[in-house]
Write an enzyme that holds these catalytic residues in place. Structure first.
Site, PDB file in Angstrom:
ATOM      1  N   ASP A 263      -7.758  -4.347  -0.601  1.00 18.01           N
ATOM      2  CA  ASP A 263      -8.309  -4.563  -1.940  1.00 18.01           C
ATOM      3  C   ASP A 263      -8.273  -6.033  -2.330  1.00 18.01           C
ATOM      4  OD1 ASP A 263      -8.755  -1.777  -2.512  1.00 18.01           O
ATOM      5  OD2 ASP A 263      -6.594  -1.566  -2.689  1.00 18.01           O
TER       6      ASP A 263
ATOM      7  N   HIS B 280       0.847  -1.186   0.000  1.00 18.99           N
ATOM      8  CA  HIS B 280       0.000   0.000   0.000  1.00 18.99           C
ATOM      9  C   HIS B 280       0.880   1.233   0.000  1.00 18.99           C
ATOM     10  CE1 HIS B 280      -3.010   2.962   1.341  1.00 18.99           C
ATOM     11  NE2 HIS B 280      -3.914   2.113   0.913  1.00 18.99           N
TER      12      HIS B 280
END
Length: 433
Positions: A368, A310
């Protein structure tokens, strides 16, 4: 919580001399150098592509510590809210700064429930799109059009109208998203059911049919509620900054949120979970994972594992920890055991959490990765993933929008640039060129 205070000064040596700028200290996180007077003092700008080293505002809503893997909503850790709260209560917290009393909660929930219907003429908007239109394209258009139907809540200088507009957006977004889903399937729209809670109502609007009653699974409703909580806000990300920038011009709230939806649609932002699932489809079967792992480690290979790592979190994404457990709960509830795509995902997860390469580079599965698997198992196509993200993030957008309008130091956004084009030139007639 006190407003940021000036605690020291930073000295900047420029071509025109040395200048001092105040350093502001927040409640948490790094201090910031207040350079708001930089151009006036020095005649120079800063250069910060992507604004990754620039604080564009002061906020009391969300705090992220990417190094430690911390995400706080109004001071509350995200895992506590996901496990112990629900989306409506979390929405109230983000909007108002405190958890609601029992009476406040009931009033807020009732108000949201009573605003879930959309104007009947909005149905006509959907029929203006092709049947294969992306749900996000539809949502951009429909949400932007809300200002044409709700004139009584577009005055941003009226606190009451802002409250009504915010509640309308939060309440109607599930209905708008569910209608986009139904339209893509060629199925009739399902009206909201005031007997159901926020998330169960959304699932019912998505999967019920007029000829067949649909019983919403409490496990799936709770799982989706957690997903909504985890996505409700995430500090000054691209779409939130877009909402703030659009709002800084005085744009009405519906237009500003539509701008946020458009930004969220990007594959590097809200479309990341869709990209993660597409990657799993590219891998295809579990026996091919070693080949793709090898490619991911090869710097000369353009292939990248989507859904890992991330930009902000340099540690394990705190939302991913909750999402991982939720993902497995959904798979167990649905009894899914022989889906090749999910088999690939679970095997890839196992390898990534134990492979030295991924551990050393801190490329852990992020939210995600898990949300994509979970939403697919629930029956949503990949095109709906970002729409669900927009539904949840609307709460954060509204909270940030309200905060910006109430901040007396905010003014219309106007980033500057480093110009590298031609210097002044003289126009020549076409016959002389």
């Amino acid at each position: 919580m006190n407003k940021t205070e000036k605690v020291q000064v930073a000295k900047v040596d420029t071509t025109s001399g040395e200048y001092e700028f105040h350093v502001l200290d927040g409640t948490l996180g790094p201090s910031v150098i207040d350079i708001s007077s930089l151009y006036g003092d020095t005649g120079q700008f800063t250069y910060d592509p992507g604004f990754t080293s620039t604080a564009s505002c002061e906020s009391k809503i969300t705090y992220i510590d990417g190094e430690k893997g911390i995400l706080l909503y109004r001071g509350y850790p995200i895992d506590q809210l996901a496990e112990q709260s629900n989306f409506i209560e979390t929405a109230y917290l983000l909007l108002n700064g405190e958890l609601p009393s029992l009476n406040d909660y009931e009033e807020f929930e009732r108000a949201i429930t009573n605003h879930t219907m959309v104007h009947e003429q909005l149905r006509n908007f959907y029929y203006g799109f092709r049947s294969d239109a992306h749900p996000m394209a539809i949502m951009c258009g429909v949400v932007g059009a809300l200002s044409a139907f709700y004139h009584d809540s577009t005055d941003i200088n009226d606190p009451y109208q802002r409250m009504v507009a915010g509640r309308r957006l939060i309440a109607k977004m599930p209905t708008i998203a569910a209608m986009a889903f139904k339209f893509s399937l060629g199925q009739p729209f399902v009206y909201p059911d005031n007997e159901l809670d926020y998330t169960a109502n959304f699932l019912n609007m998505c999967f019920a049919l007029p000829a067949l009653k649909h019983k919403v699974s409490p496990t799936l409703a709770r799982a989706l509620d957690k997903i909504f909580i985890l996505h409700a806000d995430h500090e000054q990300n691209a779409s939130t900054s877009t909402v703030r920038l659009a709002s800084s011009s005085g744009a009405n709230p519906f237009a500003a949120i539509a701008a946020g939806i458009a930004c969220l649609w990007g594959p590097a932002h809200g479309g990341a979970n869709e990209a993660a699932l597409n990657m799993l489809m590219e891998i295809g079967t579990a026996d091919k994972i070693p080949e793709f792992i090898k490619r991911a480690k090869d710097k000369n290979d353009p292939f990248r594992l989507m859904g890992f790592g991330h930009r902000v979190y340099k540690n394990y994404d705190p939302r991913a920890k909750v999402m991982q457990q939720t993902c497995h709960e959904v798979l167990a509830e649905l009894g899914i055991k022989d889906d090749p795509l999910l088999e690939v995902a679970l095997e890839l997860e196992k390898i990534a959490l134990n492979d030295d390469y991924f551990v050393e580079k801190q490329l852990y599965p992020n939210i995600d990765f898990y949300s994509g698997i979970t939403l697919k198992a629930m029956g949503f196509p990949t095109t709906m993933f970002t729409a669900l993200f927009a539904l949840a993030r609307t709460v954060g957008w509204v909270a940030q929008w309200n905060e910006m309008i109430e901040d007396p130091s905010q003014r219309i956004g106007r980033p500057r640039q480093l110009y590298t084009g031609y210097a002044e030139r003289t126009y020549k007639k076409r016959s002389e060129r």
